[in-house]
Design a protein around this motif. Structure first.
Motif, PDB file in Angstrom:
ATOM      1  N   ALA A  21       0.837  -1.204   0.000  1.00 38.07           N
ATOM      2  CA  ALA A  21       0.000   0.000   0.000  1.00 38.07           C
ATOM      3  C   ALA A  21       0.867   1.247   0.000  1.00 38.07           C
ATOM      4  O   ALA A  21       0.591   2.211  -0.724  1.00 38.07           O
ATOM      5  CB  ALA A  21      -0.927  -0.009   1.214  1.00 38.07           C
ATOM      6  N   PHE A  22       1.928   1.218   0.796  1.00 41.24           N
ATOM      7  CA  PHE A  22       2.844   2.361   0.819  1.00 41.24           C
ATOM      8  C   PHE A  22       3.461   2.578  -0.562  1.00 41.24           C
ATOM      9  O   PHE A  22       3.499   3.701  -1.067  1.00 41.24           O
ATOM     10  CB  PHE A  22       3.930   2.165   1.880  1.00 41.24           C
ATOM     11  N   GLU A  23       3.932   1.500  -1.181  1.00 38.22           N
ATOM     12  CA  GLU A  23       4.534   1.613  -2.512  1.00 38.22           C
ATOM     13  C   GLU A  23       3.535   2.170  -3.524  1.00 38.22           C
ATOM     14  O   GLU A  23       3.875   3.030  -4.337  1.00 38.22           O
ATOM     15  CB  GLU A  23       5.073   0.258  -2.985  1.00 38.22           C
ATOM     16  N   ARG A  24       2.285   1.693  -3.474  1.00 36.08           N
ATOM     17  CA  ARG A  24       1.265   2.213  -4.401  1.00 36.08           C
ATOM     18  C   ARG A  24       0.970   3.688  -4.124  1.00 36.08           C
ATOM     19  O   ARG A  24       0.809   4.470  -5.058  1.00 36.08           O
ATOM     20  CB  ARG A  24      -0.014   1.377  -4.319  1.00 36.08           C
ATOM     21  N   MET A  25       0.917   4.060  -2.865  1.00 37.60           N
ATOM     22  CA  MET A  25       0.615   5.449  -2.503  1.00 37.60           C
ATOM     23  C   MET A  25       1.729   6.394  -2.959  1.00 37.60           C
ATOM     24  O   MET A  25       1.450   7.535  -3.324  1.00 37.60           O
ATOM     25  CB  MET A  25       0.403   5.588  -0.988  1.00 37.60           C
ATOM     26  N   THR A  26       2.979   5.933  -2.960  1.00 41.57           N
ATOM     27  CA  THR A  26       4.079   6.820  -3.379  1.00 41.57           C
ATOM     28  C   THR A  26       3.987   7.180  -4.854  1.00 41.57           C
ATOM     29  O   THR A  26       4.625   8.141  -5.281  1.00 41.57           O
ATOM     30  CB  THR A  26       5.467   6.199  -3.090  1.00 41.57           C
ATOM     31  N   ARG A  27       3.194   6.438  -5.605  1.00 38.75           N
ATOM     32  CA  ARG A  27       3.012   6.764  -7.028  1.00 38.75           C
ATOM     33  C   ARG A  27       2.067   7.934  -7.231  1.00 38.75           C
ATOM     34  O   ARG A  27       2.071   8.555  -8.287  1.00 38.75           O
ATOM     35  CB  ARG A  27       2.504   5.540  -7.790  1.00 38.75           C
ATOM     36  N   VAL A  28       1.248   8.223  -6.215  1.00 41.31           N
ATOM     37  CA  VAL A  28       0.257   9.300  -6.354  1.00 41.31           C
ATOM     38  C   VAL A  28       0.433  10.428  -5.343  1.00 41.31           C
ATOM     39  O   VAL A  28      -0.184  11.479  -5.487  1.00 41.31           O
ATOM     40  CB  VAL A  28      -1.193   8.752  -6.271  1.00 41.31           C
ATOM     41  N   LYS A  29       1.248  10.198  -4.321  1.00 45.20           N
ATOM     42  CA  LYS A  29       1.428  11.175  -3.252  1.00 45.20           C
ATOM     43  C   LYS A  29       2.872  11.203  -2.799  1.00 45.20           C
ATOM     44  O   LYS A  29       3.532  10.163  -2.763  1.00 45.20           O
ATOM     45  CB  LYS A  29       0.578  10.763  -2.036  1.00 45.20           C
ATOM     46  N   ALA A  30       3.336  12.382  -2.420  1.00 46.30           N
ATOM     47  CA  ALA A  30       4.675  12.484  -1.837  1.00 46.30           C
ATOM     48  C   ALA A  30       4.680  11.721  -0.511  1.00 46.30           C
ATOM     49  O   ALA A  30       3.697  11.786   0.242  1.00 46.30           O
ATOM     50  CB  ALA A  30       5.031  13.947  -1.608  1.00 46.30           C
ATOM     51  N   PRO A  31       5.747  10.988  -0.219  1.00 40.74           N
ATOM     52  CA  PRO A  31       5.784  10.166   1.001  1.00 40.74           C
ATOM     53  C   PRO A  31       5.456  10.936   2.279  1.00 40.74           C
ATOM     54  O   PRO A  31       4.772  10.412   3.156  1.00 40.74           O
ATOM     55  CB  PRO A  31       7.217   9.641   1.036  1.00 40.74           C
ATOM     56  N   GLU A  32       5.914  12.180   2.372  1.00 42.33           N
ATOM     57  CA  GLU A  32       5.649  12.957   3.589  1.00 42.33           C
ATOM     58  C   GLU A  32       4.175  13.354   3.731  1.00 42.33           C
ATOM     59  O   GLU A  32       3.742  13.777   4.791  1.00 42.33           O
ATOM     60  CB  GLU A  32       6.552  14.202   3.657  1.00 42.33           C
ATOM     61  N   LYS A  33       3.388  13.162   2.687  1.00 39.87           N
ATOM     62  CA  LYS A  33       1.957  13.486   2.722  1.00 39.87           C
ATOM     63  C   LYS A  33       1.076  12.248   2.900  1.00 39.87           C
ATOM     64  O   LYS A  33      -0.141  12.355   3.022  1.00 39.87           O
ATOM     65  CB  LYS A  33       1.557  14.236   1.461  1.00 39.87           C
ATOM     66  N   ILE A  34       1.685  11.079   2.897  1.00 42.32           N
ATOM     67  CA  ILE A  34       0.923   9.837   3.074  1.00 42.32           C
ATOM     68  C   ILE A  34       0.523   9.711   4.537  1.00 42.32           C
ATOM     69  O   ILE A  34       1.348   9.906   5.437  1.00 42.32           O
ATOM     70  CB  ILE A  34       1.743   8.618   2.607  1.00 42.32           C
ATOM     71  N   THR A  35      -0.735   9.370   4.754  1.00 43.72           N
ATOM     72  CA  THR A  35      -1.262   9.240   6.113  1.00 43.72           C
ATOM     73  C   THR A  35      -1.566   7.781   6.439  1.00 43.72           C
ATOM     74  O   THR A  35      -1.627   6.932   5.535  1.00 43.72           O
ATOM     75  CB  THR A  35      -2.554  10.065   6.272  1.00 43.72           C
ATOM     76  N   VAL A  36      -1.799   7.522   7.704  1.00 41.05           N
ATOM     77  CA  VAL A  36      -2.210   6.183   8.128  1.00 41.05           C
ATOM     78  C   VAL A  36      -3.522   5.828   7.433  1.00 41.05           C
ATOM     79  O   VAL A  36      -3.717   4.696   6.980  1.00 41.05           O
ATOM     80  CB  VAL A  36      -2.339   6.098   9.668  1.00 41.05           C
ATOM     81  N   THR A  37      -4.423   6.803   7.319  1.00 42.02           N
ATOM     82  CA  THR A  37      -5.697   6.566   6.633  1.00 42.02           C
ATOM     83  C   THR A  37      -5.469   6.126   5.192  1.00 42.02           C
ATOM     84  O   THR A  37      -6.126   5.192   4.707  1.00 42.02           O
ATOM     85  CB  THR A  37      -6.577   7.838   6.681  1.00 42.02           C
ATOM     86  N   ASP A  38      -4.532   6.765   4.495  1.00 43.49           N
ATOM     87  CA  ASP A  38      -4.206   6.355   3.123  1.00 43.49           C
ATOM     88  C   ASP A  38      -3.757   4.897   3.090  1.00 43.49           C
ATOM     89  O   ASP A  38      -4.189   4.128   2.219  1.00 43.49           O
ATOM     90  CB  ASP A  38      -3.075   7.221   2.545  1.00 43.49           C
ATOM     91  N   ILE A  40      -4.250   2.409   5.351  1.00 43.02           N
ATOM     92  CA  ILE A  40      -5.246   1.393   5.722  1.00 43.02           C
ATOM     93  C   ILE A  40      -6.309   1.232   4.637  1.00 43.02           C
ATOM     94  O   ILE A  40      -6.762   0.122   4.385  1.00 43.02           O
ATOM     95  CB  ILE A  40      -5.870   1.649   7.114  1.00 43.02           C
ATOM     96  N   ARG A  41      -6.687   2.332   3.988  1.00 40.25           N
ATOM     97  CA  ARG A  41      -7.667   2.225   2.888  1.00 40.25           C
ATOM     98  C   ARG A  41      -7.076   1.435   1.727  1.00 40.25           C
ATOM     99  O   ARG A  41      -7.736   0.579   1.138  1.00 40.25           O
ATOM    100  CB  ARG A  41      -8.089   3.614   2.415  1.00 40.25           C
ATOM    101  N   THR A  42      -5.836   1.740   1.383  1.00 37.54           N
ATOM    102  CA  THR A  42      -5.201   1.077   0.247  1.00 37.54           C
ATOM    103  C   THR A  42      -4.912  -0.393   0.547  1.00 37.54           C
ATOM    104  O   THR A  42      -5.071  -1.258  -0.319  1.00 37.54           O
ATOM    105  CB  THR A  42      -3.896   1.809  -0.131  1.00 37.54           C
ATOM    106  N   ALA A  43      -4.505  -0.685   1.780  1.00 36.36           N
ATOM    107  CA  ALA A  43      -4.179  -2.064   2.165  1.00 36.36           C
ATOM    108  C   ALA A  43      -5.418  -2.888   2.499  1.00 36.36           C
ATOM    109  O   ALA A  43      -5.344  -4.117   2.551  1.00 36.36           O
ATOM    110  CB  ALA A  43      -3.225  -2.059   3.359  1.00 36.36           C
ATOM    111  N   GLY A  44      -6.537  -2.207   2.753  1.00 38.78           N
ATOM    112  CA  GLY A  44      -7.754  -2.928   3.123  1.00 38.78           C
ATOM    113  C   GLY A  44      -7.688  -3.504   4.524  1.00 38.78           C
ATOM    114  O   GLY A  44      -8.147  -4.621   4.766  1.00 38.78           O
ATOM    115  N   ILE A  45      -7.095  -2.752   5.439  1.00 36.84           N
ATOM    116  CA  ILE A  45      -6.980  -3.190   6.836  1.00 36.84           C
ATOM    117  C   ILE A  45      -7.595  -2.127   7.737  1.00 36.84           C
ATOM    118  O   ILE A  45      -7.908  -1.022   7.290  1.00 36.84           O
ATOM    119  CB  ILE A  45      -5.501  -3.431   7.242  1.00 36.84           C
ATOM    120  N   VAL A  46      -7.741  -2.451   9.000  1.00 36.86           N
ATOM    121  CA  VAL A  46      -8.253  -1.481   9.971  1.00 36.86           C
ATOM    122  C   VAL A  46      -7.080  -0.783  10.661  1.00 36.86           C
ATOM    123  O   VAL A  46      -5.948  -1.286  10.655  1.00 36.86           O
ATOM    124  CB  VAL A  46      -9.189  -2.143  11.007  1.00 36.86           C
TER     125      VAL A  46
END
Length: 194
Positions: A21-38, A40-46
Motif C-alpha cells: 500500500a505504501f509503494e502504491r501510494m508513493t506513485r500518487v502522493k509524496a511520502p511525507e503526505k501519506i497518512t495512516v488513513t491512506d 489502511i484504505r489502500t491495504a484494506g486493513i483497519v
C-alpha cells in the motif's frame, strides 16, 4: 499489550499488504503526505492492524528503507562482482529493475535530503565489496588502496543511479547496467585483478 507473533504467516501477509500500500501510494502522493488513513484504505486493513505493525508513518518509512536495503543485500549475496563483467552486469541490471519499480526508492535517489538512507546503503555495499575484494590475503597497502577504490566505485554507482532517477529512468535498465558494469570494473580493475 498483546504479544504479536511476527513469524505468523498472517502477520507477514499484513506486513506485505502495508508495504505494498505504501509503494502504491508513493506513485500518487509524496511520502511525507501519506497518512495512516491512506495506508489502511489502500491495504484494506483497519487502523488497529496498522498500529500492531507500526507506531506511525515515520516508523513505516524506516522499516521500508531497511527492507529495501535487506533486499539489495540479498541480491549481492553469493555474487562476487570481481569475478567479471557478466556477474557485475546481472547485479547492476537487477538493481536498476528494483529501483525502477519502487517510486519511493527513486525519490530517495533524487532527493538531497535522503542522506540517511544513502549513507546506510553506501555502508552496506562497502562492507560487502570489501569482504569480496579482500578475500585474498592483501598487504596493508593493498587493503587501503582497495578500500579507496571501493569507495570511489560505490560513489559512482550512487551518482549514476541518482542521475538516472532524476531523468525519470528514461534509459533502459540494460543500458544503465552496462554503464555501471563498465565504470565499476574499470574503476576498480587494478585492485580487483592484482
Amino acid at each position: 499489550m498483546k504479544q504479536v507473533n511476527t513469524s505468523d504467516q498472517r502477520y507477514s501477509d499484513v506486513e506485505d499488504a502495508i508495504i505494498g500500500a505504501f509503494e502504491r501510494m508513493t506513485r500518487v502522493k509524496a511520502p511525507e503526505k501519506i497518512t495512516v488513513t491512506d495506508i489502511i484504505r489502500t491495504a484494506g486493513i483497519v487502523r488497529s492492524t496498522f498500529y500492531n505493525h507500526y507506531q506511525d508513518i515515520p516508523a513505516l518509512l524506516e522499516s521500508y528503507e531497511n527492507r529495501t536495503l535487506n533486499e539489495i543485500s540479498k541480491m549481492m549475496t553469493g555474487r562476487n562482482l570481481a569475478s567479471g563483467a557478466e556477474v557485475c552486469y546481472e547485479y547492476f541490471y537487477e538493481i536498476c529493475e528494483y529501483t525502477r519499480n519502487r517510486e519511493y526508492l527513486r525519490r530517495m535517489f533524487r532527493q538531497a535530503d535522503a542522506t540517511g538512507y544513502i549513507e546506510k546503503a553506501l555502508t552496506m555495499i562497502h562492507v560487502y565489496a570489501q569482504h569480496v575484494l579482500l578475500a585474498v590475503d592483501p598487504t596493508e597497502q593493498q587493503e587501503k588502496d582497495t578500500s579507496y577504490a571501493i569507495a570511489y566505485s560505490i560513489g559512482g554507482v550512487v551518482g549514476v543511479l541518482h542521475k538516472w532517477c532524476v531523468l525519470d529512468c528514461r534509459d533502459s535498465s540494460e543500458e544503465i547496467a552496462r554503464h555501471l558494469t563498465d565504470l565499476f570494473l574499470h574503476g576498480t580493475q587494478e585492485f580487483i585483478f592484482h
